[in-house]
Structure formats: structure tokens, C-alpha cells
Design an enzyme around this catalytic site. Structure first.
Site, PDB file in Angstrom:
ATOM      1  N   GLU A  87       0.834  -1.193   0.000  1.00  0.00           N
ATOM      2  CA  GLU A  87       0.000   0.000   0.000  1.00  0.00           C
ATOM      3  C   GLU A  87       0.872   1.248   0.000  1.00  0.00           C
ATOM      4  O   GLU A  87       1.982   1.244   0.520  1.00  0.00           O
ATOM      5  CB  GLU A  87      -0.902   0.006   1.242  1.00  0.00           C
ATOM      6  CG  GLU A  87      -1.978  -1.051   1.138  1.00  0.00           C
ATOM      7  CD  GLU A  87      -2.936  -1.049   2.310  1.00  0.00           C
ATOM      8  OE1 GLU A  87      -4.093  -1.430   2.097  1.00  0.00           O
ATOM      9  OE2 GLU A  87      -2.538  -0.694   3.430  1.00  0.00           O
ATOM     10  N   CYS A 100       3.604   8.648   1.000  1.00  0.00           N
ATOM     11  CA  CYS A 100       4.244   7.715   1.924  1.00  0.00           C
ATOM     12  C   CYS A 100       4.560   6.428   1.146  1.00  0.00           C
ATOM     13  O   CYS A 100       3.661   5.715   0.714  1.00  0.00           O
ATOM     14  CB  CYS A 100       3.286   7.453   3.082  1.00  0.00           C
ATOM     15  SG  CYS A 100       4.011   6.488   4.396  1.00  0.00           S
ATOM     16  N   CYS A 107       7.196  -6.863   6.713  1.00  0.00           N
ATOM     17  CA  CYS A 107       8.279  -6.260   7.492  1.00  0.00           C
ATOM     18  C   CYS A 107       8.685  -7.257   8.562  1.00  0.00           C
ATOM     19  O   CYS A 107       7.829  -7.942   9.120  1.00  0.00           O
ATOM     20  CB  CYS A 107       7.782  -4.969   8.148  1.00  0.00           C
ATOM     21  SG  CYS A 107       9.030  -4.135   9.144  1.00  0.00           S
ATOM     22  N   CYS A 111       7.390  -4.877  15.403  1.00  0.00           N
ATOM     23  CA  CYS A 111       6.925  -3.948  16.448  1.00  0.00           C
ATOM     24  C   CYS A 111       5.494  -4.324  16.839  1.00  0.00           C
ATOM     25  O   CYS A 111       4.655  -4.543  15.961  1.00  0.00           O
ATOM     26  CB  CYS A 111       6.961  -2.511  15.943  1.00  0.00           C
ATOM     27  SG  CYS A 111       8.606  -1.963  15.456  1.00  0.00           S
ATOM     28  N   CYS A 114       2.256  -2.434  15.401  1.00  0.00           N
ATOM     29  CA  CYS A 114       2.179  -2.114  13.964  1.00  0.00           C
ATOM     30  C   CYS A 114       1.621  -3.269  13.145  1.00  0.00           C
ATOM     31  O   CYS A 114       2.047  -4.414  13.285  1.00  0.00           O
ATOM     32  CB  CYS A 114       3.557  -1.729  13.459  1.00  0.00           C
ATOM     33  SG  CYS A 114       3.585  -1.276  11.714  1.00  0.00           S
ATOM     34  N   CYS A 324      -0.635   5.728   9.989  1.00  0.00           N
ATOM     35  CA  CYS A 324       0.607   5.072  10.446  1.00  0.00           C
ATOM     36  C   CYS A 324       0.270   3.764  11.137  1.00  0.00           C
ATOM     37  O   CYS A 324      -0.579   3.703  12.004  1.00  0.00           O
ATOM     38  CB  CYS A 324       1.334   5.923  11.470  1.00  0.00           C
ATOM     39  SG  CYS A 324       1.679   7.571  10.960  1.00  0.00           S
TER      40      CYS A 324
HETATM   41  N1  SAH Z   1       9.928   0.926   9.682  1.00  0.00           N
HETATM   42  C1  SAH Z   1       9.968   2.349   9.733  1.00  0.00           C
HETATM   43  C2  SAH Z   1       8.913   3.031   8.897  1.00  0.00           C
HETATM   44  C3  SAH Z   1       7.507   2.491   8.911  1.00  0.00           C
HETATM   45  S1  SAH Z   1       6.440   2.872  10.242  1.00  0.00           S
HETATM   46  C4  SAH Z   1       9.916   2.809  11.158  1.00  0.00           C
HETATM   47  O1  SAH Z   1       9.789   1.978  12.051  1.00  0.00           O
HETATM   48  O2  SAH Z   1      10.059   3.990  11.415  1.00  0.00           O
HETATM   49  C5  SAH Z   1       6.086   4.582  10.226  1.00  0.00           C
HETATM   50  C6  SAH Z   1       5.735   5.113  11.627  1.00  0.00           C
HETATM   51  O3  SAH Z   1       4.431   4.656  12.054  1.00  0.00           O
HETATM   52  C7  SAH Z   1       6.716   4.615  12.671  1.00  0.00           C
HETATM   53  O4  SAH Z   1       7.073   5.649  13.555  1.00  0.00           O
HETATM   54  C8  SAH Z   1       5.881   3.578  13.375  1.00  0.00           C
HETATM   55  O5  SAH Z   1       6.393   3.286  14.626  1.00  0.00           O
HETATM   56  C9  SAH Z   1       4.521   4.231  13.390  1.00  0.00           C
HETATM   57  N2  SAH Z   1       3.441   3.302  13.736  1.00  0.00           N
HETATM   58  C10 SAH Z   1       3.429   1.953  13.595  1.00  0.00           C
HETATM   59  N3  SAH Z   1       2.259   1.433  14.044  1.00  0.00           N
HETATM   60  C11 SAH Z   1       1.512   2.469  14.483  1.00  0.00           C
HETATM   61  C12 SAH Z   1       0.194   2.570  15.023  1.00  0.00           C
HETATM   62  N4  SAH Z   1      -0.560   1.492  15.202  1.00  0.00           N
HETATM   63  N5  SAH Z   1      -0.259   3.795  15.338  1.00  0.00           N
HETATM   64  C13 SAH Z   1       0.509   4.893  15.115  1.00  0.00           C
HETATM   65  N6  SAH Z   1       1.732   4.868  14.591  1.00  0.00           N
HETATM   66  C14 SAH Z   1       2.249   3.659  14.260  1.00  0.00           C
END
Ligand code: SAH
Length: 332
Positions: A87, A100, A107, A111, A114, A324
């Protein structure tokens, strides 16, 4: 060969190796990326050169599977030639639209908050597949800013990312300046130390999300490998070397990392760094175990009182699961 994956330098070398005038690289970059022309419509090239290019390069854009548009956010599910999907999202700010870009199918950082980490299939996207996202999405509107923070961990795909940024920032082509590119990483330290290999001084955003190792390791497995202190050191160096202001991203998770004490710890941790904190409201994902913080305003005020620059990230596309952490590839 995939044209969209070729850097300007590689294209010049391609022509040179064949005893051709390397100025053709400039004509091609300008015509394809700036003027959006098809090969047959480039009047500056001879028929023979056009044939050579057509025979040796592919110009493949992804296929759009679904598109959702809520007025300020456009989310597209794009399918590449092997059927893999990612996406990508346009966010329309008052000052221009940002795109974006995704860097991997799935991935492997895992985390816990996410959605992207829950995708099964995983491979790196090629530089051409990243460039193609930009070319595809600019059909919807003019794009002013690129955020490399879609699906995937960009620094886990370093070589392709490097080529992509080179293509993106090449002045003869798409010509995005470093000021208009932001890369977000969860903190792969060896690769942060290699960022100087990329010939473009983009903005760096770091997904910090917790001020201590204990807390960060609970929600971000990568922290067990690269701890907070080491990460801060690496980031300081990047910021110092390039005079760049770092963005620390911090999702506020109810009862997990949002106490006033955590805010004080965070302020202490990043003291002296040229930076700001980007506070992110948590976006619900499927079966999510987390909740949005109720302490967000106090957290923000505590940071401010400690002299930290902090802003709340504006929310885009929550209703169409384009925010995000919500990007996946909802198919099958
Ligand atoms: N892998 C990279 C980029 C992708 S995530 C990174 O970790 O930075 C982009 C941003 O969205 C990151 O800061 C991530 O931590 C945040 N993010 C992930 N899941 C989220 C959620 N459920 N709510 C809000 N932000 C989130």
C-alpha cells in the site's frame, strides 16, 4: 532491465559502455521523469536509440488493485509484476501533498503496535518498484514531499533504498531535494552509520517510542539488538554531521509509555540534540492490544516545560485504514 530502478550514473555508464553518447541519459531522465513522455514521443532521440531503449528496458508501473480516497487521503493497493502487493498513501496537506512510500512487502521488525509487521510474505522492493510508486501516485496529484515510511523498514533494504533516493533526488529527473524527503527507521544502527553513503541529505525520523531499554524492548524487538543509548549516539552523529534536525517519533500508548515520568525521561534522553518529538496518536490495528493515551496533553506539556520541541502528528486516513501502522495489504 527496469528503467525506473536505474540511477542516472548507471544509465550514463550503460550508454558509455555501448560507445553511445552519455548525454542520452540526461535526455531520458528529463523526458521520462519531468515531462512524463513515452519513449516514442521523445523528439530529441533518434529512431535507432528509441529502438535500443525499447528493446533493453522495461517501463513497468504497478497495477492498482483498489483505491480509497477520503478527500484528504488517497490510499492505493498496488500490485507488482509477481503479484506481490503493497500500500502507498497520499496525504494532502495545506502546503502540498506528501506521499508515503513502502520499501518492503511485509516487514520483519515485529513492532507490537504495527500492522505491517503481521504480513506473512516478505521481500525487499527493488529501487524501481519504489520509484514506480511515486510515478504511479503522481497521477492523482502533484507530490511535494516523500516520506519513506510506508510498509517495511527502509534501512533493512539499504542498497535498493540508496538507489531509490538517488533516482528521487537526481536534479535531471524527479528532483526532490533532501528537504523534501523524510526517511523513518526503527533504528538499525549499522545502517544509520552508513547514511553518508547516500548522496542526499534527507530528513531522518527515528521511531523511538520509549525512553528506556526496558520499555522499548517490550514493544520493539529490534531494541534488544540495538539499545537506546547506542541509537541516540548514532542519531546525534547524523544530526551533527549534516546539521539536520531529527524527528523522534513517539506513539502514545495508554498505560505503557505515556506517564509523566516517561515524558521527563524522554526529555532527559534527547537533551542537547537538534531535534523535535513527533507525538503520534495510536491508530487501532486488527486485534490490537493497545489503546490511545489519555495522558497525551500532560505528556506534551511536560515535554514543553522541559524545553523539548514537540508536535502532534496530524491524523490522516484513519477512516480508510491508511494511517501510520495500519498499512497492510488487505487481500485474500
Ligand atoms: N519501519 C519504519 C517506517 C515504517 S512505520 C519505522 O519503524 O520507522 C512509520 C511510523 O508509524 C513509525 O514511527 C511507526 O512506529 C509508526 N506506527 C506503527 N504502528 C503504528 C500505530 N498502530 N499507530 C501509530 N503509529 C504507528
Amino acid at each position: 532491465m527496469d528503467f525506473y530502478g536505474m540511477t542516472f550514473k548507471a544509465l550514463e555508464e550503460y550508454f558509455e559502455l555501448r560507445g553511445e553518447n552519455k548525454a542520452k541519459a540526461k535526455i531520458l531522465f528529463k523526458s521520462i521523469y519531468r515531462e512524463n513522455l513515452k519513449i516514442e514521443d521523445i523528439t530529441e532521440l533518434s529512431d535507432r536509440t528509441k529502438r535500443l531503449i525499447k528493446e533493453n528496458f522495461s517501463f513497468t508501473l504497478p497495477i492498482e488493485t483498489t483505491v480509497q480516497d477520503d478527500g484528504t487521503t488517497v490510499k492505493a493497493l498496488l500490485s507488482f509484476s509477481d503479484g506481490d502487493k503493497v500500500e502507498t498513501v497520499i496525504m494532502k496537506h495545506d502546503y502540498g501533498a506528501g506521499l508515503c512510500v513502502s520499501t518492503q512487502v511485509g516487514c520483519s521488525m515485529g513492532c507490537s503496535f504495527c500492522q505491517s509487521g503481521k504480513l506473512k510474505r516478505r521481500r525487499n522492493l527493488t529501487a524501481g518498484e519504489m520509484t514506480a510508486q511515486v510515478l504511479f501516485m503522481r497521477q492523482y496529484c502533484e507530490i511535494k514531499h516523500i516520506s519513506i515510511m510506508g510498509i517495511g523498514e527502509p534501512l533493512d533494504n539499504f542498497e535498493n533504498l540508496k538507489d531509490f533516493i538517488e533516482i528521487l533526488s537526481c536534479p535531471y529527473g524527479l528532483a526532490f531535494g533532501g528537504k523534501n524527503i523524510t526517511l523513518s527507521t526503527c533504528g538499525l544502527i549499522p545502517q544509520i552509520e552508513r547514511l553518508s553513503e547516500i548522496n542526499c541529505q534527507f530528513n531522518l525520523a527515528v521511531s523511538l517510542h520509549a525512553p528506556t531499554d526496558e520499555l522499548r524492548s517490550q514493544i520493539m524487538p529490534i531494541n534488544k539488538k540495538y539499545g537506546v543509548a547506542e541509537l541516540i549516539e548514532a542519531v546525534k552523529e547524523y544530526s551533527g554531521n549534516y546539521g539536520k534536525r531529527i524527528a523522534f517519533e513517539y506513539i502514545l500508548l495508554d498505560g505503557i509509555n505515556d506517564s509523566t515520568e516517561n515524558a521527563v525521561q524522554l526529555a532527559e534522553l534527547i537533551k542537547g540534540i537538534n531535534c523535535y518529538v513527533n507525538l503520534i496518536p495510536y491508530n487501532e490495528t486488527e486485534n490490537s492490544e493497545f489503546k490511545r493515551s489519555k495522558n497525551a496533553d500532560i505528556f506534551f506539556d511536560t515535554l514543553k516545560k522541559s524545553g523539548v520541541n514537540a508536535i502532534f502528528r496530524r491524523e490522516f486516513g484513519t477512516g480508510i485504514k491508511a494511517a501510520c501502522g495500519q498499512l497492510s495489504a488487505e487481500y485474500d
